[in-house]
Motif scaffolding. Sequence first.
Motif, PDB file in Angstrom:
ATOM      1  N   ASP A  20       0.899  -1.222  -0.066  1.00 31.98           N
ATOM      2  CA  ASP A  20       0.088   0.021  -0.099  1.00 31.98           C
ATOM      3  C   ASP A  20       0.918   1.308  -0.051  1.00 31.98           C
ATOM      4  N   GLU A  21       0.302   2.169  -0.854  1.00 33.66           N
ATOM      5  CA  GLU A  21       1.170   3.647  -0.763  1.00 33.66           C
ATOM      6  C   GLU A  21       0.406   4.613  -0.256  1.00 33.66           C
ATOM      7  N   THR A  22       1.212   5.350   0.675  1.00 32.16           N
ATOM      8  CA  THR A  22       0.541   6.683   1.270  1.00 32.16           C
ATOM      9  C   THR A  22       0.518   7.842   0.352  1.00 32.16           C
ATOM     10  N   ARG A  23      -0.468   8.357   0.219  1.00 34.74           N
ATOM     11  CA  ARG A  23      -0.413   9.386  -1.097  1.00 34.74           C
ATOM     12  C   ARG A  23      -1.519  10.577  -0.392  1.00 34.74           C
ATOM     13  N   GLN A  24      -1.144  11.850  -0.982  1.00 42.83           N
ATOM     14  CA  GLN A  24      -1.793  13.096  -0.641  1.00 42.83           C
ATOM     15  C   GLN A  24      -2.168  13.478  -1.899  1.00 42.83           C
ATOM     16  N   ALA A  25      -3.324  14.107  -1.754  1.00 46.07           N
ATOM     17  CA  ALA A  25      -4.030  14.808  -3.035  1.00 46.07           C
ATOM     18  C   ALA A  25      -4.692  15.897  -2.682  1.00 46.07           C
ATOM     19  N   TRP A  26      -4.574  17.161  -3.301  1.00 45.98           N
ATOM     20  CA  TRP A  26      -5.492  18.213  -3.211  1.00 45.98           C
ATOM     21  C   TRP A  26      -5.644  18.868  -4.477  1.00 45.98           C
ATOM     22  N   ARG A  27      -6.813  19.306  -4.864  1.00 47.01           N
ATOM     23  CA  ARG A  27      -7.246  19.884  -5.966  1.00 47.01           C
ATOM     24  C   ARG A  27      -7.996  21.347  -5.404  1.00 47.01           C
ATOM     25  N   LEU A  28      -7.847  22.089  -6.170  1.00 46.50           N
ATOM     26  CA  LEU A  28      -8.382  23.551  -6.222  1.00 46.50           C
ATOM     27  C   LEU A  28      -9.222  23.678  -7.293  1.00 46.50           C
TER      28      LEU A  28
END
Length: 402
Positions: A20-28
């Motif tokens: 498993d991969e820890t990911r971060q995602a943000w969209r504006l």
Amino acid sequence: MVSGVVMMPVFGISVAQAADETRQAWRLFVTNQQEGGVTVVDLEKKAVIDRFDTAGYVTHLVPSESGKTLAAVQMDHDAVAVIDSGIEVFSHGDHADIDIKDVTLLPVGINGKRPVHAVPHDGAFYMFFDGEGVAKVFDEKDLLAGSSAHGDVKATAPHHGVVVPMGDYYLISEPNLAVETKPGSLPPRLGLKVVDPAGKQVGDIHTCTGLHGEAYSAGIVAFGCKEGVITAQLSGNDAPAIKMLSYGDDMPNGRVGHLAGGKAMQFFLGDYGADKLVVIEPTEDAPFRLVDLPVRYVHFALDPAQVTIAYVFTEDGYLHAVDVLDGKIVRSQQITKPYSKDGHWRDPRPRIAVAGDVIAVTDPREHLVRLVDAKSFADKGEITVEGLPFNIVAVGGSGLSH
């Protein structure tokens, strides 16, 4: 007024698989006040990844509680578009999962006379149509499935109104029908009423002249009024208890017209006149604490992660951090050239969104979204956006990607 949506952070990954991969995602999500439409920015890439046309200017851009959808309200074009953010975060107690996919404009047609306030609550949007005097209730699951099926919660008559659910009851703004209005105009707001599930009014109408601004914080709903701030709170299975927090003689002339509610602490932040904010603690004997600003404010937002911090942009181009515990400005930095509040209320001016440890500020005159560090206000770059970037919403978080 619009703010960011923060998802549950990862507290541990002990039960996760090694792959498993820890990911971060943000969209504006940024509205264009020049031609209408919504532009989508990938914050990690600092790049525009999509753009959606709308029938007209997006006057209000409102994220759902989950952040999975956004309502793009086009007041002057009698329409609301709904966007699938493409980001979903699931909490699993000791960790969170994140699902990232393409952002899409959902194939749902939402139309009605003059939509304005869209209140997200318990997996649904309560969209009030001023020209019809009704809130249309759209379940987020239906919207994501492409359905515009909805329920209705009716007010007394068309007006600039709002409906907020609370338990099995509804809080509904009440128009003043005794006042003569000009042809084509809507009656002013008189106050607030409580309605039961069968549509029957419970108790009297509670005076709240010019009711405007609504927010939720830790079990309490608050609205701004000319007389003070009116609050509603549930007590068991009974109807919500209504209380007026009067401004009193110690407060200067002014009123609250816009509110934001604390998430981890019970408080509200509101405007008070043109050059002040007010921290409201509804259960205290002295509920109001004023925050003096150097010049008139343009926009403010709470930081969902740093729960005692709020940000306010003032017309001199400065961004300020306010400690809501003591009501003082603790940090200031000039971000843009000055923007006067004089002129039409819809003239494009900077707006704020908080995306984790980044604050995004629209700069319409320069066609930019400016990025600053949430703690230090250090410059974190900029993103060019076509047109006049105006309203902005941040959606995202971190978690395990399976």
